[in-house]
Scaffold this active site. Sequence first.
Site, PDB file in Angstrom:
ATOM      1  CB  SER A  64      63.419  42.472  35.648  1.00 57.11           C
ATOM      2  OG  SER A  64      63.779  41.764  36.823  1.00 57.11           O
ATOM      3  CG  ASP A  78      61.802  41.840  40.054  1.00 60.25           C
ATOM      4  OD1 ASP A  78      62.118  41.564  38.879  1.00 60.25           O
ATOM      5  OD2 ASP A  78      60.754  42.431  40.355  1.00 60.25           O
ATOM      6  CG  MET A 112      57.803  41.200  44.897  1.00 59.51           C
ATOM      7  SD  MET A 112      58.305  40.200  43.486  1.00 59.51           S
ATOM      8  CE  MET A 112      59.767  41.121  42.996  1.00 59.51           C
ATOM      9  CG  MET A 129      61.774  38.527  45.082  1.00 62.35           C
ATOM     10  SD  MET A 129      61.651  37.078  44.007  1.00 62.35           S
ATOM     11  CE  MET A 129      61.411  37.894  42.417  1.00 62.35           C
ATOM     12  CG  ASP A 134      57.333  42.609  37.124  1.00 61.67           C
ATOM     13  OD1 ASP A 134      57.691  42.938  38.263  1.00 61.67           O
ATOM     14  OD2 ASP A 134      57.940  41.780  36.437  1.00 61.67           O
ATOM     15  CG  HIS A 171      58.406  44.540  42.194  1.00 62.78           C
ATOM     16  ND1 HIS A 171      58.176  43.542  41.272  1.00 62.78           N
ATOM     17  CD2 HIS A 171      57.424  44.426  43.126  1.00 62.78           C
ATOM     18  CE1 HIS A 171      57.098  42.857  41.634  1.00 62.78           C
ATOM     19  NE2 HIS A 171      56.626  43.375  42.742  1.00 62.78           N
ATOM     20  CG  HIS A 188      61.607  45.971  37.488  1.00 59.40           C
ATOM     21  ND1 HIS A 188      60.558  46.769  37.881  1.00 59.40           N
ATOM     22  CD2 HIS A 188      61.375  44.755  38.023  1.00 59.40           C
ATOM     23  CE1 HIS A 188      59.714  46.047  38.613  1.00 59.40           C
ATOM     24  NE2 HIS A 188      60.182  44.832  38.709  1.00 59.40           N
ATOM     25  CG  MET A 221      52.735  41.564  40.475  1.00 58.78           C
ATOM     26  SD  MET A 221      54.353  41.947  39.831  1.00 58.78           S
ATOM     27  CE  MET A 221      54.997  40.299  39.520  1.00 58.78           C
TER      28      MET A 221
HETATM   29  C1  DX5 Z   1      58.332  38.219  39.559  1.00 59.24           C
HETATM   30  C2  DX5 Z   1      59.305  39.215  38.995  1.00 59.24           C
HETATM   31  C3  DX5 Z   1      59.398  38.943  37.516  1.00 59.24           C
HETATM   32  C4  DX5 Z   1      60.449  39.723  36.802  1.00 59.24           C
HETATM   33  C5  DX5 Z   1      60.261  39.604  35.305  1.00 59.24           C
HETATM   34  O1  DX5 Z   1      58.272  38.346  40.919  1.00 59.24           O
HETATM   35  O2  DX5 Z   1      58.859  40.528  39.263  1.00 59.24           O
HETATM   36  O3  DX5 Z   1      58.139  39.232  36.963  1.00 59.24           O
HETATM   37  O4  DX5 Z   1      60.381  41.031  37.161  1.00 59.24           O
HETATM   38  O5  DX5 Z   1      60.384  38.293  34.975  1.00 59.24           O
HETATM   39  P1  DX5 Z   1      60.185  37.735  33.491  1.00 59.24           P
HETATM   40  O6  DX5 Z   1      60.232  38.911  32.543  1.00 59.24           O
HETATM   41  O7  DX5 Z   1      61.342  36.803  33.303  1.00 59.24           O
HETATM   42  O8  DX5 Z   1      58.849  37.078  33.503  1.00 59.24           O
HETATM   43 ZN    ZN Z   2      59.222  43.038  39.400  1.00 57.19          ZN
END
Ligand code: DX5
Ligand code: ZN
Length: 218
Positions: free
Chosen positions: A7, A34, A67, A36, A174, A65, A32, A136
């Site tokens: 990620s 993320d 969010m 947000m 994740d 992903h 990946h 998650m």
């Molecule tokens: C949370 C993110 C994290 C990220 C991975 O919203 O989706 O989970 O991808 O983070 P680590 O591997 O640092 O927990």
């Molecule tokens: Zn993610």
Amino acid sequence: MKLLAPSILSADLSNLAQQIRLVEMSGADWIHCDIMDGHFVPNITFGPVIVKAARKCTKLPIDVHLMIENPDNYLDDFRNAGADIISVHLEEVVHLNRTLNKIKEIGAKAGVVINPSTSVSALKDIAEYIDLLLIMTVNPGFGGQSFISNSERRIVEAVELRKSLNANFLIEVDGGINKDTIKSVLKAGCDVFVAGSSIFHSDNISAATAELKNLILT
Ligand code: DX5
Ligand code: ZN
């Protein structure tokens, strides 16, 4: 099939090309992203412009992903930016079957994400239509959090649901995935492993990537 998806949430975004090259050379299978918006989760990261930048850096599939609130409004933007897989949160989308159809219509693989407190059984009537289920293993919003301990059971439930429906979606995890937690989720039946801080906050990004990849392949 066992795949590693670093990620870039935890990557040095001022050196994105170099960071992606390091994980790609060391065994990464997907990248990946993320996304947000500060509404669905209490954090803001980046949007299609960074996905577009990542697209220019790699030929690996880009796993987005979302969010964010109202993800339907942004599917075209992320696909046009280069997303190969687009995952939306079950908790956020009212007409999920329609949203998944739209993701497929624009040429991406369609994923559904469930938060740690959302039961796998909630997917019973949509699971046969998805390409990816993202479970998650932390509360979404931040990298570097601790792995939630009942996650293995949820992965086993997802494997059983897939079997009962004769479906073929991939199961992805994740959050909090590192050398200490990856074996238990592998054993539970996970196919795709997202890891952010355990790779990009390590002393050696290449070695950390290779170590996680070896752990899922052995
Ligand atoms: C949370 C993110 C994290 C990220 C991975 O919203 O989706 O989970 O991808 O983070 P680590 O591997 O640092 O927990
Ligand atoms: Zn993610």
